[in-house]
Design a protein around this motif. Structure first.
Motif, PDB file in Angstrom:
ATOM      1  N   LEU A   1       1.938   1.941 -18.325  1.00 20.34           N
ATOM      2  CA  LEU A   1       2.164   0.984 -17.393  1.00 20.34           C
ATOM      3  C   LEU A   1       2.164   1.919 -15.883  1.00 20.34           C
TER       4      LEU A   1
ATOM      5  N   SER B   1      -0.187   0.800 -12.982  1.00 16.51           N
ATOM      6  CA  SER B   1       0.327   0.451 -11.314  1.00 16.51           C
ATOM      7  C   SER B   1      -0.237   1.400 -10.611  1.00 16.51           C
ATOM      8  N   SER B   2      -0.389   2.641 -10.586  1.00 19.73           N
ATOM      9  CA  SER B   2      -0.926   3.724  -9.784  1.00 19.73           C
ATOM     10  C   SER B   2      -2.089   3.474  -9.469  1.00 19.73           C
TER      11      SER B   2
ATOM     12  N   SER C   1      -2.953   0.721  -7.025  1.00 17.33           N
ATOM     13  CA  SER C   1      -2.595   1.007  -5.706  1.00 17.33           C
ATOM     14  C   SER C   1      -3.362   2.134  -5.220  1.00 17.33           C
ATOM     15  N   SER C   2      -3.813   3.166  -6.111  1.00 24.01           N
ATOM     16  CA  SER C   2      -4.494   4.349  -5.283  1.00 24.01           C
ATOM     17  C   SER C   2      -6.144   3.614  -5.227  1.00 24.01           C
TER      18      SER C   2
ATOM     19  N   GLY D   1      -6.081   1.745  -1.931  1.00 22.47           N
ATOM     20  CA  GLY D   1      -6.197   2.901  -0.862  1.00 22.47           C
ATOM     21  C   GLY D   1      -7.604   3.626  -0.802  1.00 22.47           C
ATOM     22  N   GLY D   2      -8.025   3.763  -2.071  1.00 19.01           N
ATOM     23  CA  GLY D   2      -9.175   4.424  -2.109  1.00 19.01           C
ATOM     24  C   GLY D   2     -10.335   3.696  -1.524  1.00 19.01           C
TER      25      GLY D   2
ATOM     26  N   ALA E   1      -9.689   1.390   1.003  1.00 16.53           N
ATOM     27  CA  ALA E   1      -9.739   1.482   2.425  1.00 16.53           C
ATOM     28  C   ALA E   1     -10.322   2.839   2.873  1.00 16.53           C
ATOM     29  N   THR E   2     -10.104   3.831   2.202  1.00 23.15           N
ATOM     30  CA  THR E   2     -10.743   5.195   2.505  1.00 23.15           C
ATOM     31  C   THR E   2     -12.183   4.998   2.673  1.00 23.15           C
TER      32      THR E   2
ATOM     33  N   ASN F   1     -14.301   2.649   3.039  1.00 27.01           N
ATOM     34  CA  ASN F   1     -14.554   1.746   4.079  1.00 27.01           C
ATOM     35  C   ASN F   1     -14.490   2.562   5.540  1.00 27.01           C
ATOM     36  N   SER F   2     -13.068   2.917   5.690  1.00 24.42           N
ATOM     37  CA  SER F   2     -12.929   3.395   6.901  1.00 24.42           C
ATOM     38  C   SER F   2     -13.617   4.586   7.389  1.00 24.42           C
TER      39      SER F   2
ATOM     40  N   TYR G   1      -3.397   9.903  -5.045  1.00 21.27           N
ATOM     41  CA  TYR G   1      -2.373   8.859  -4.810  1.00 21.27           C
ATOM     42  C   TYR G   1      -1.672   9.169  -3.508  1.00 21.27           C
TER      43      TYR G   1
ATOM     44  N   ALA H   1      -4.339   8.900  -0.684  1.00 17.53           N
ATOM     45  CA  ALA H   1      -4.811   7.652  -0.433  1.00 17.53           C
ATOM     46  C   ALA H   1      -3.669   6.614   0.394  1.00 17.53           C
TER      47      ALA H   1
ATOM     48  N   VAL I   1      -3.664   7.527   3.870  1.00 19.55           N
ATOM     49  CA  VAL I   1      -4.839   6.698   4.515  1.00 19.55           C
ATOM     50  C   VAL I   1      -4.518   4.997   4.907  1.00 19.55           C
ATOM     51  N   LEU I   2      -3.990   4.501   3.615  1.00 23.95           N
ATOM     52  CA  LEU I   2      -3.634   2.995   3.714  1.00 23.95           C
ATOM     53  C   LEU I   2      -2.811   2.924   4.936  1.00 23.95           C
TER      54      LEU I   2
ATOM     55  N   ILE J   1     -14.393  -1.136  12.087  1.00 24.42           N
ATOM     56  CA  ILE J   1     -13.058  -0.898  12.311  1.00 24.42           C
ATOM     57  C   ILE J   1     -12.949  -0.091  13.781  1.00 24.42           C
TER      58      ILE J   1
ATOM     59  N   VAL K   1     -10.257  -4.737   6.473  1.00 24.05           N
ATOM     60  CA  VAL K   1      -9.722  -3.627   5.710  1.00 24.05           C
ATOM     61  C   VAL K   1      -8.409  -3.507   6.388  1.00 24.05           C
TER      62      VAL K   1
END
Lengths: 420, 277
Positions: free
Chosen positions: A29, A33-34, A37-38, A41-42, A44-45, A47-48, B25, B28, B31-32, B47, B247
């Motif tokens: 689990l 869940s991690s 989320s990662s 986040g990944g 977003a990384t 893209n940005s 983790y 990321a 960065v988020l 962006i 984003v």
């Protein structure tokens, strides 16, 4: 070492087994869940990090417009790296291409328009040659400077394309081509023929309350364009000319129409399979959908009818777009030449329920599947094309040269906050 | 020898997972967090790395987004409470009453659905809910495409994750404590309330972390069985990351469940959930 193994040699008790099972479940689990989320986040990384403002201004020019095009197709490089929708690189037509040209096709399948845009960042990164992107993503790829101009004279079959797909606004800017059109399909009105003896002549049926709770439409902000198509006819005072270029008052009128439609909706569908499911099970009796769903329901002997009502309709169209840093340009041109030919166009159209862009594909489609040409409107008259507004990315810049159109990010927020 | 030194062994053991944790983790997440304060240029959709609270003020000033957050948290809380109420007697039976053989069978029954694909399970519920399905044709209950459908599916999906920690907590309670309670004259209900429940509470809280966070982060179940007003936080994130390429806004939206979960975990720690497993 010996110490630990000595400790381990004790037989596990029942409790430690159950604890282990419990812990294993928990760690699975936690991993789930991690992972979720990662990856967010990944994303977003990715893209940005790769996306740079780069001083781009509101004037909107395609940064790569001035790059020289290939004067003539030379010897193939032996490799071709394609980003495609799942199934667009079927061995049925990829194998013969590889044999004819010696270009080995390496496929990278993308699951969404966004993924295609990401993969094409930085001109395909010098890794990818082409992408089979759809109209809603094309302009983003173009204006980001990730596509390369194409010498359309080198694509012989292009002259046999329906005029609407030779230089469409979603892949040709100021006469510069950035790829070659592939296939397209309309967003049609679908209805259960048990409830409708004759085809509805207007989209009105999905906006008025007669069929409350029995309507299904796509869960997609681009629906705002469908509302705009309807309003263009029914509220001419708004002055809508292009459903993808809406000024604030036009946009708000379309959003208001959709907000009023919400109580009538049984389900906003996100997957084609959902809409098929809802028609089959009677959760919906009419709605907006693709010819693919119509064919699937017909194949299941379901009483489904389809029409493009008097107001016209929206549609989607795919393009094989050339990456700005394509490492194998010669193989790319050979691919564009090949994929535009009537036979390959017909094969792909029949396999995926799309309409080919090459008008010579019709008789071959009928050979592959009797009646498929008419079913997918591959022989339709010009008036049919005129009734369709093809998807393109809504941008703040309008064709009138002003910057007062509503950009797509606002389409998304309006869809989420004002419509749904 | 290197392995004779405890610190060296600890380093060897911990470096890979720690590197994974920190790089993939924590980095990321950072960065988020940063991205959430950026904006996109409406013209180029690129962006713009300019610090602003714009995304957050957009979220909190819009009644629609506030509704969506409230709905997500509300359903997550309801699912958690429901699962806890269902799981407690079940786990109690498994831990204290069932014979070893029955216990094994029950364990298999709980864990087996975890082997099936999440999607297969959600689609099965769709068949139960649909017009002409079991619920509507036999019981005349129309749940399909509603928040009740979303709630029901979540309760079903996450139940095993509640049962297992509650079972682990109940099993750990020494029988002597229950006997002591009975010897001192407490009836079943009083023993449950004053002895069993407080001792099992860390397990319930541990299970609730899963049921709550899994519901909070899900967007597929609302998408498949939800109705026209079943948008979750996850659906907003998904639709903004798509072609819109917003984003930063998606990142801002993603911060909300993170903050909620952080607060929840602090509360859970205070209740001793982390000693339970």
């Amino acid at each position: 070492m010996r110490r630990t193994s000595g400790r381990r040699s004790a037989r596990p008790t029942r409790r430690s087994i159950t604890m282990a099972v419990g812990l294993a479940t928990l760690s699975v689990l936690a991993a789930c869940s991690s992972g979720g989320s990662s990856s967010a986040g990944g994303g977003a990384t990715a893209n940005s990090a790769t996306q740079n403002g780069g001083g781009a201004v509101a004037g909107q020019t395609v940064p790569t417009a001035g790059l020289p095009v290939l004067p003539k197709v030379g010897k193939g490089e032996g490799q071709l790296n394609l980003i495609a929708w799942e199934g667009y690189l079927d061995p049925k037509w990829v194998k013969p291409f590889e044999q004819q040209t010696g270009c080995q096709v390496n496929a990278k399948y993308a699951g969404s328009s966004d993924e295609m845009v990401s993969l094409m960042k930085n001109g395909g990164g010098g890794q990818y040659d082409m992408v089979s992107s759809s109209g809603d993503a094309d302009l983003r790829i173009l204006y980001a400077g990730d596509a390369h101009p194409v010498n359309i004279k080198l694509i012989p079959a292009w002259k046999d394309f329906f005029p609407a797909f030779q230089s469409p606004a979603f892949n040709t800017i100021n006469g510069v081509h950035y790829g070659v059109s592939l296939q397209w399909g309309p967003n049609v009105l679908m209805y259960n023929t048990k409830d409708f003896k004759t085809a509805p002549t207007s989209w009105d049926v999905i906006y008025n309350s007669t069929y409350k709770g029995e309507v299904t439409v796509p869960d997609n902000p681009i629906q705002i364009a469908d509302a705009a198509v309807y309003l263009k006819k029914h509220q001419p005072s708004l002055g809508i000319t292009d459903p993808y270029e809406l000024t604030q008052p036009q946009f708000q009128a379309a959003v208001k129409l959709l907000a009023g439609q919400k109580p009538l909706i049984e389900k906003y569908w996100s997957l084609a399979s959902q809409e098929i499911f809802d028609f089959k099970n009677g959760n919906a009796v009419l709605g907006a959908g693709w010819p693919y769903q119509v064919s699937a329901l017909k194949a299941a002997n379901f009483p489904i009818g389809t029409t493009i009502p008097g107001e016209g309709a929206t549609g989607w169209a795919d393009t094989w777009m050339l990456a700005a840093k394509a490492p194998h340009p010669n193989c790319s041109y050979r691919w564009m030449q090949y994929i535009s030919t009537p036979k390959v166009q017909a094969q792909q159209a029949v396999t995926y329920g799309e309409t080919p862009d090459n008008k010579l594909a019709c008789p071959i489609m009928n050979q592959l599947a009797a009646g498929s040409c008419a079913e997918y409107h591959a022989n339709a008259p010009q008036s049919y094309f005129d009734a369709i507004s093809l998807w393109k990315t809504p941008l703040a810049t309008c064709d009138n040269g002003q910057n007062n159109c509503v950009p797509y990010a606002q389409w998304v927020s309006a869809w989420n906050t004002q419509v749904k | 020898m290197l392995w004779r030194r405890p610190w060296a062994r600890a380093t060897l053991l911990l470096t890979p997972p720690l590197a994974w944790f920190l790089l993939l983790y924590v980095a990321a997440l950072v960065v988020l967090l940063i991205t959430a304060f950026w904006q996109i240029n409406p013209f180029t959709t690129n962006i713009e790395r300019v610090f602003s609270f714009g995304n957050f003020s957009q979220i909190f000033s819009s009644p629609a987004y506030r509704n969506i957050i409230g709905r997500t948290v509300g359903i997550a809380a309801a699912v958690t409470v429901t699962d806890a109420v269902v799981a407690f007697p079940f786990a109690y039976f498994m831990a204290r009453i069932a014979a070893p053989r029955t216990r094994t069978i029950l364990f298999v029954a709980i864990l087996l659905p975890l082997w099936a694909s999440y999607l297969a399970k959600v689609y099965s519920w769709l068949l139960i809910f649909t017009k002409g399905g079991v619920l509507s044709s036999i019981l005349n209950v129309h749940l399909i495409y509603s928040n009740w459908a979303v709630f029901t599916v979540f309760c079903y999906l996450w139940l095993p994750f509640m049962i297992i920690p509650v079972y682990a907590a109940l099993e750990r309670i020494p029988p002597s404590q229950i006997e002591a309670s009975q010897d001192l004259g407490a009836r079943t209900w009083r023993t449950t309330r004053l002895v069993l429940f407080p001792l099992a509470l860390p397990g319930i809280v541990a299970g609730s972390i899963f049921t709550f966070s899994l519901t909070l982060g899900d967007y597929i179940t609302p998408l498949l069985v939800g109705g026209t007003s079943s948008t979750f936080i996850g659906n907003i994130i998904y639709s903004n990351i798509g072609v819109a390429n917003n984003v930063p806004f998606a990142a801002a939206m993603a911060m909300i469940p993170i903050v909620i979960m952080a607060a929840y975990l602090l509360g859970a720690r205070a209740l001793g959930a982390f000693e339970a497993v």
